[in-house]
Design a protein around this motif. Structure first.
Motif, mmCIF file in Angstrom:
data_model
loop_
_atom_site.group_PDB
_atom_site.id
_atom_site.type_symbol
_atom_site.label_atom_id
_atom_site.label_comp_id
_atom_site.label_asym_id
_atom_site.label_seq_id
_atom_site.Cartn_x
_atom_site.Cartn_y
_atom_site.Cartn_z
ATOM 1 N N ARG A 179 50.448 -8.726 65.385
ATOM 2 C CA ARG A 179 49.062 -9.091 65.676
ATOM 3 C C ARG A 179 48.306 -7.916 66.289
ATOM 4 O O ARG A 179 48.750 -7.330 67.276
ATOM 5 N N PRO A 180 47.147 -7.564 65.707
ATOM 6 C CA PRO A 180 46.339 -6.470 66.263
ATOM 7 C C PRO A 180 45.792 -6.821 67.641
ATOM 8 O O PRO A 180 45.350 -7.956 67.874
ATOM 9 N N VAL A 181 45.821 -5.838 68.550
ATOM 10 C CA VAL A 181 45.314 -6.066 69.902
ATOM 11 C C VAL A 181 44.257 -5.050 70.315
ATOM 12 O O VAL A 181 43.544 -5.267 71.288
ATOM 13 N N THR A 285 35.254 -3.203 65.647
ATOM 14 C CA THR A 285 35.061 -2.965 67.081
ATOM 15 C C THR A 285 34.005 -3.903 67.656
ATOM 16 O O THR A 285 34.153 -4.397 68.783
ATOM 17 N N THR A 286 32.933 -4.166 66.894
ATOM 18 C CA THR A 286 31.920 -5.106 67.375
ATOM 19 C C THR A 286 32.509 -6.490 67.579
ATOM 20 O O THR A 286 32.283 -7.147 68.611
ATOM 21 N N LEU A 287 33.286 -6.941 66.607
ATOM 22 C CA LEU A 287 33.885 -8.275 66.696
ATOM 23 C C LEU A 287 34.902 -8.360 67.823
ATOM 24 O O LEU A 287 34.940 -9.342 68.578
ATOM 25 N N LEU A 288 35.748 -7.347 67.963
ATOM 26 C CA LEU A 288 36.759 -7.368 69.018
ATOM 27 C C LEU A 288 36.116 -7.278 70.401
ATOM 28 O O LEU A 288 36.549 -7.959 71.344
ATOM 29 N N ILE A 294 41.725 -10.575 65.457
ATOM 30 C CA ILE A 294 42.136 -10.484 64.051
ATOM 31 C C ILE A 294 43.341 -11.390 63.873
ATOM 32 O O ILE A 294 44.394 -11.178 64.484
ATOM 33 N N VAL A 295 43.192 -12.429 63.057
ATOM 34 C CA VAL A 295 44.246 -13.436 62.928
ATOM 35 C C VAL A 295 44.957 -13.379 61.585
ATOM 36 O O VAL A 295 45.906 -14.142 61.349
ATOM 37 N N GLY A 296 44.531 -12.488 60.690
ATOM 38 C CA GLY A 296 45.223 -12.405 59.413
ATOM 39 C C GLY A 296 44.608 -11.365 58.502
ATOM 40 O O GLY A 296 43.553 -10.785 58.784
ATOM 41 N N PHE A 297 45.316 -11.128 57.398
ATOM 42 C CA PHE A 297 44.835 -10.241 56.343
ATOM 43 C C PHE A 297 45.311 -10.833 55.034
ATOM 44 O O PHE A 297 46.508 -11.096 54.850
#
Length: 309
Positions: A179-181, A285-288, A294-297
């Motif tokens: 999971r991206p952090v 970056t705006t969303l984070l 980020i929950v998936g790809f």
């Protein structure tokens, strides 16, 4: 024979005997080792630690070939020697042969430990030879790394990857369950190799929680399902001319597209690749920064970001 040193088998239990935490840990370790063995077998490789100088030199040569950096290897022999002596993670994937022994090295992975308080392994670099693409040798390396870490009391692995590389995003998030952090802009600075070209070296930092049930399932070859993008807002899409097209970032669920093959794009149109870098960087970056995760790809090449995740 296992490629990973086995944990002690779990103690037998009966329906009337509660499972102890120690028993559960032993069971987790046993399953992790089994998953590593199965992944290696399915890929036609043996994955093991590399300690000897000749083997370490092969790691250097293989990673240099993959990254196109013969004159400036991604890792050096001296560094790998020190890493191994200090108890860090240096492994190779070797093709299996019909006779005794092992064949050539076709994959390698290098990792080192974080500070003691974090209890985390940082996977610095991993790669597989181009000629074994499609054999899932990368999966075998990572699942072995998971078992290796758990056997040493480590429950988390972190690493970075280029968020524009679609196949790596799908591999890390869907196939492994990482999971991206954090988004790291131009993390390494100029690298100028055959993979990164002249592009900025933006990276997504991911964490792999090794005892998460979804990670355990992914390690046993059950991909993590990508959450459905119902009512998702298109934050970035691919235009008819291949250009990134900014959309809206205002929804609770937002999709962010990446180019189909940014590596080829860097070779044929580096300016367009650079525009993709900026578009995806700004969107993610705006969303984070606004509390999104980020929950998936998905297979079509989109990150799924949710503010309410």
């Amino acid at each position: 024979m296992s490629n990973v040193a086995h944990a002690a088998p779990p103690s037998p239990t009966t329906p009337t005997t509660p499972t102890t935490p120690t028993t559960r840990l032993d069971r987790d370790l046993d399953l992790a080792v089994q998953a590593a063995d199965a992944a290696a077998l399915a890929s036609g490789v043996v994955v093991r630690e590399v300690h000897d100088l000749a083997g370490l030199a092969d790691v250097v040569a293989l990673l240099s070939r993959i990254w196109g950096r013969a004159a400036n290897p991604p890792v050096t022999l001296e560094l790998l020697r020190a890493f191994g002596k200090a108890g860090n993670h240096v492994t190779g994937a070797f093709e299996t042969t019909d006779g005794p022994g092992e064949g050539r090295m076709v994959g390698a992975c290098v990792a080192f430990f974080h500070s003691p308080a974090e209890g985390t392994l940082h996977s610095h670099i991993a790669g597989t030879a181009p000629e074994v693409t499609g054999r899932h040798v990368g999966v075998a390396l990572k699942v072995h790394q998971r078992a290796w870490s758990m056997l040493r009391g480590v429950d988390r692995i972190a690493w970075t990857f280029d968020p524009l590389v679609s196949r790596n995003a799908y591999f890390n998030l869907a196939k492994l369950g990482a999971r991206p952090v954090e988004y790291l802009a131009d993390f390494y600075g100029p690298m100028r190799d055959s993979i990164n070209g002249t592009d900025a070296t933006d990276r997504l930092l991911v964490r792999w929680d090794l005892r998460d049930p979804a990670v355990a399932a992914a390690s046993a070859a059950t991909p993590v399902p990508t959450p459905g993008p119902a009512d998702a807002v298109a934050g970035v899409t691919v235009g008819a001319d291949g250009e990134p097209v900014p959309g809206s970032l205002e929804g609770e669920t937002v999709t962010v597209a990446v180019p189909h093959d940014v590596s080829a794009l860097r070779a044929t149109d580096p300016a367009l690749a650079a525009r993709w870098r900026v578009a995806v960087r700004e969107a993610l970056t705006t969303l984070l920064d606004d509390g999104g995760r980020i929950v998936g790809f998905d297979r079509s090449g989109h990150y799924l970001v949710r503010r309410s995740a």
